[in-house]
Motif scaffolding. Structure first.
Motif, PDB file in Angstrom:
ATOM      1  N   PHE A 193      51.414  -6.224  37.413  1.00 49.68           N
ATOM      2  CA  PHE A 193      51.500  -4.480  37.148  1.00 49.68           C
ATOM      3  C   PHE A 193      51.244  -4.207  35.906  1.00 49.68           C
ATOM      4  CE2 PHE A 193      54.211  -0.556  37.979  1.00 49.68           C
ATOM      5  CZ  PHE A 193      54.311  -0.378  38.963  1.00 49.68           C
ATOM      6  N   ALA A 194      50.755  -3.065  35.445  1.00 50.08           N
ATOM      7  CA  ALA A 194      49.515  -2.449  34.646  1.00 50.08           C
ATOM      8  C   ALA A 194      50.630  -1.923  33.433  1.00 50.08           C
ATOM      9  CB  ALA A 194      48.793  -1.828  35.160  1.00 50.08           C
ATOM     10  N   LYS A 195      50.552  -2.117  31.802  1.00 50.98           N
ATOM     11  CA  LYS A 195      51.325  -1.264  31.071  1.00 50.98           C
ATOM     12  C   LYS A 195      51.075  -0.367  31.323  1.00 50.98           C
ATOM     13  CE  LYS A 195      52.794  -5.276  29.102  1.00 50.98           C
ATOM     14  NZ  LYS A 195      53.048  -5.927  27.316  1.00 50.98           N
ATOM     15  N   THR A 197      60.260   2.118  36.973  1.00 54.01           N
ATOM     16  CA  THR A 197      61.360   4.279  36.606  1.00 54.01           C
ATOM     17  C   THR A 197      61.358   4.307  35.527  1.00 54.01           C
ATOM     18  OG1 THR A 197      63.229   2.361  37.742  1.00 54.01           O
ATOM     19  CG2 THR A 197      62.076   3.625  39.589  1.00 54.01           C
ATOM     20  N   SER A 198      62.211   3.544  35.274  1.00 59.81           N
ATOM     21  CA  SER A 198      62.384   3.647  33.390  1.00 59.81           C
ATOM     22  C   SER A 198      61.512   4.097  32.562  1.00 59.81           C
ATOM     23  CB  SER A 198      63.574   2.245  32.653  1.00 59.81           C
ATOM     24  OG  SER A 198      63.832   2.894  31.735  1.00 59.81           O
ATOM     25  N   PRO A 199      60.934   5.388  32.189  1.00 60.82           N
ATOM     26  CA  PRO A 199      61.246   5.537  31.105  1.00 60.82           C
ATOM     27  C   PRO A 199      60.232   5.534  29.523  1.00 60.82           C
ATOM     28  CG  PRO A 199      61.934   7.645  31.922  1.00 60.82           C
ATOM     29  CD  PRO A 199      62.330   6.740  32.721  1.00 60.82           C
ATOM     30  N   ALA A 200      61.762   4.236  29.798  1.00 61.81           N
ATOM     31  CA  ALA A 200      61.323   3.580  28.150  1.00 61.81           C
ATOM     32  C   ALA A 200      61.255   2.037  28.660  1.00 61.81           C
ATOM     33  CB  ALA A 200      62.923   3.177  28.065  1.00 61.81           C
ATOM     34  N   SER A 201      60.485   2.696  30.176  1.00 65.73           N
ATOM     35  CA  SER A 201      59.499   0.720  30.072  1.00 65.73           C
ATOM     36  C   SER A 201      57.986   0.617  29.905  1.00 65.73           C
ATOM     37  CB  SER A 201      60.124   0.806  31.245  1.00 65.73           C
ATOM     38  OG  SER A 201      58.944  -0.867  32.100  1.00 65.73           O
ATOM     39  N   ALA A 202      57.427  -0.387  29.293  1.00 61.38           N
ATOM     40  CA  ALA A 202      56.160  -0.193  28.820  1.00 61.38           C
ATOM     41  C   ALA A 202      55.031  -0.579  30.412  1.00 61.38           C
ATOM     42  CB  ALA A 202      56.074  -1.977  28.579  1.00 61.38           C
ATOM     43  N   TRP A 203      56.156  -1.147  31.632  1.00 63.27           N
ATOM     44  CA  TRP A 203      55.336  -0.670  32.981  1.00 63.27           C
ATOM     45  C   TRP A 203      55.741   0.524  33.490  1.00 63.27           C
ATOM     46  CZ3 TRP A 203      57.455  -5.022  30.172  1.00 63.27           C
ATOM     47  CH2 TRP A 203      56.684  -5.579  30.341  1.00 63.27           C
ATOM     48  N   TYR A 204      56.095   1.476  32.911  1.00 64.11           N
ATOM     49  CA  TYR A 204      56.727   2.329  33.853  1.00 64.11           C
ATOM     50  C   TYR A 204      55.696   3.307  33.826  1.00 64.11           C
ATOM     51  CZ  TYR A 204      58.837   7.918  33.872  1.00 64.11           C
ATOM     52  OH  TYR A 204      58.852   8.886  34.613  1.00 64.11           O
ATOM     53  N   SER A 205      55.736   4.170  35.493  1.00 60.19           N
ATOM     54  CA  SER A 205      54.796   4.068  36.585  1.00 60.19           C
ATOM     55  C   SER A 205      56.004   5.262  37.217  1.00 60.19           C
ATOM     56  CB  SER A 205      54.443   3.138  37.130  1.00 60.19           C
ATOM     57  OG  SER A 205      53.079   3.781  38.190  1.00 60.19           O
ATOM     58  N   PRO A 206      56.355   6.496  37.055  1.00 56.56           N
ATOM     59  CA  PRO A 206      56.300   7.767  37.828  1.00 56.56           C
ATOM     60  C   PRO A 206      55.484   8.162  39.160  1.00 56.56           C
ATOM     61  CG  PRO A 206      55.670   8.553  35.705  1.00 56.56           C
ATOM     62  CD  PRO A 206      54.907   7.597  35.718  1.00 56.56           C
ATOM     63  N   ASP A 207      54.628   7.516  39.167  1.00 53.85           N
ATOM     64  CA  ASP A 207      53.975   7.612  40.625  1.00 53.85           C
ATOM     65  C   ASP A 207      53.804   6.473  41.247  1.00 53.85           C
ATOM     66  OD1 ASP A 207      52.353   9.907  39.449  1.00 53.85           O
ATOM     67  OD2 ASP A 207      50.750   9.105  38.851  1.00 53.85           O
ATOM     68  N   THR A 208      54.757   5.619  41.322  1.00 54.68           N
ATOM     69  CA  THR A 208      54.820   4.575  42.261  1.00 54.68           C
ATOM     70  C   THR A 208      55.846   4.533  42.933  1.00 54.68           C
ATOM     71  OG1 THR A 208      53.842   2.974  40.741  1.00 54.68           O
ATOM     72  CG2 THR A 208      55.345   2.178  42.322  1.00 54.68           C
ATOM     73  N   ARG A 209      55.895   4.962  44.487  1.00 58.33           N
ATOM     74  CA  ARG A 209      57.616   4.714  44.997  1.00 58.33           C
ATOM     75  C   ARG A 209      58.105   3.726  45.655  1.00 58.33           C
ATOM     76  NH1 ARG A 209      57.256   8.467  42.390  1.00 58.33           N
ATOM     77  NH2 ARG A 209      56.283  10.761  43.481  1.00 58.33           N
ATOM     78  N   ILE A 210      58.736   3.411  45.805  1.00 58.65           N
ATOM     79  CA  ILE A 210      60.052   1.971  46.030  1.00 58.65           C
ATOM     80  C   ILE A 210      60.243   1.743  47.467  1.00 58.65           C
ATOM     81  CG2 ILE A 210      60.906  -0.085  45.012  1.00 58.65           C
ATOM     82  CD1 ILE A 210      60.553   0.936  42.310  1.00 58.65           C
TER      83      ILE A 210
END
Lengths: 250, 250
Positions: free
Chosen positions: A61-63, A111-124
């Motif tokens: 998963f891209a950073k 989903t966490s804004p603090a994560s290096a992999w944060y991706s608000p456009d991704t649904r899970i």
């Protein structure tokens, strides 16, 4: 090299996900209905469990800072448990509590804004492991897998992520009879075409209910249907468009 | 977002390529055998012909300066002709000479050092259109498609690109009888599972003969088989590797 043309559905999991490329598997079925709209990226690794999934997911998963170069993952399915539920001391065994923590960790990476992999456009979507048929497959325990399926639902509730409860779907389709699960399992653990049909239908139902903007019927072809090509001056009509109607050009 | 983990096979073409995502289609079969090694990117657009393929390919193949961000296309299949061979004045019709020029143009985009899309790591296979069965499908001419299949072989010879001659493979499998082609065609133009099996087998044979380093048997899993995970200290054993053995890390 493949330019960024279509966004993607990423399938994260174990052999049940990897086997999604079989004829009638859920990756094949998703690829078929999402053709020209979203690419399906299958990251199923046979035999893996959630302890091992975390270092893998960090790489696949891209950073956030890399995300403008690569396809957006519009939908991510997370499907583990078939191996985590192996009895100790199997190296595949992950205790139930840590399995839940690991699933939450994978979710928070996205989903966490603090994560290096944060991706608000991704649904899970979380997927439960299917029932095992211990008449067909030695080395798993029916009630253990059932308990891991319930664990997924607990995580879904806690994290507010929809769950494709394929354990229950297959169990009910088999008339709540372990031996009858063989109608959906090739070997007691892995799915056959009838089993994957349940996975696919359950996922599409959940997409329709929870993320209707991602249902394949709501997306347009990135390149126009051929009947809409301007024959006199084709080039302007052949510019790629976002599959999600209303979005700006990629 | 999907990070760059695996290189890719790109399938460029029309509805015959798009339909490769059917169960038993050649995209599904390639995805299955190349799982965890190379991703399959299906860029088949139903109804398209080679005039329209050029502006599309300019967008879906990365330009040289973008190539370090995105998966390398290790193998590119180019499969047109089923529509180009439509009789004029159909908007899908492309005259035979221009069809050949267009195929050469697509090839040169990848192979010419002067091209903005130059990609020396990409191997190419041309595919001939299959025979049409005009008993099943109205609006095509048997000898026209045959002539376009021959045109692909002329281009392959001129450009020194291997050709998957599925026209001949299907024709011979059908006992050189147009009506018997229905064993391989769902509607006289499009392939059924038996037809796609011929496509897949022909491609794998050509890969083995011309690009053996890309045969799936010669590639390793990007992430190790689970039995090779170091259980005591998993993380170092879970670092992605190139599928092509001997290549440096991605």
């Amino acid at each position: 090299m493949a330019a960024y043309v279509q966004d993607a559905i990423m399938l994260l999991g174990d052999s049940l996900t990897q086997g999604g490329w079989e004829a009638h598997g859920f990756a094949q079925r998703l690829s078929y209905v999402y053709a020209r709209k979203l690419d399906v990226i299958n990251r199923g690794l046979g035999g893996y469990q959630t302890d091992w999934a975390i270092p893998v997911f960090e790489q696949i998963f891209a950073k956030e800072h890399e995300q403008h170069h690569v396809p957006k993952v519009r939908l991510l399915t997370i499907w583990y448990g078939a191996n985590d539920a192996s009895p100790a001391p199997s190296p595949q065994h992950v205790p139930r509590d840590r399995y839940k923590t690991n699933l939450s960790h994978l979710i928070h990476m996205v989903t966490s804004p603090a994560s290096a992999w944060y991706s608000p456009d991704t649904r899970i979507i979380l997927i439960t492991p299917p029932p095992v048929n211990t008449y067909q497959w030695d080395g798993r325990v029916f009630d253990a897998t059932k308990s891991y399926a319930e664990a997924v639902k607990e995580v879904g509730l806690k994290e507010n992520i929809p769950v494709a409860d394929v354990w229950t779907e297959i169990w009910e389709a088999a008339g709540k009879d372990e031996k009858s699960c063989e109608r959906f399992l090739s070997d007691g653990l892995h799915l056959n075409a009838a089993g994957y049909e349940i996975i696919f239908n359950t996922l599409i139902k959940i997409i329709g209910e929870n993320y209707p903007e991602l249902h394949y019927d709501k997306l347009q072809n990135v390149f126009v249907p051929w009947s809409e090509v301007n024959v006199a001056d084709p080039r302007p009509s052949l510019v790629k468009r976002p599959a999600m109607i209303g979005l700006a050009q990629l």
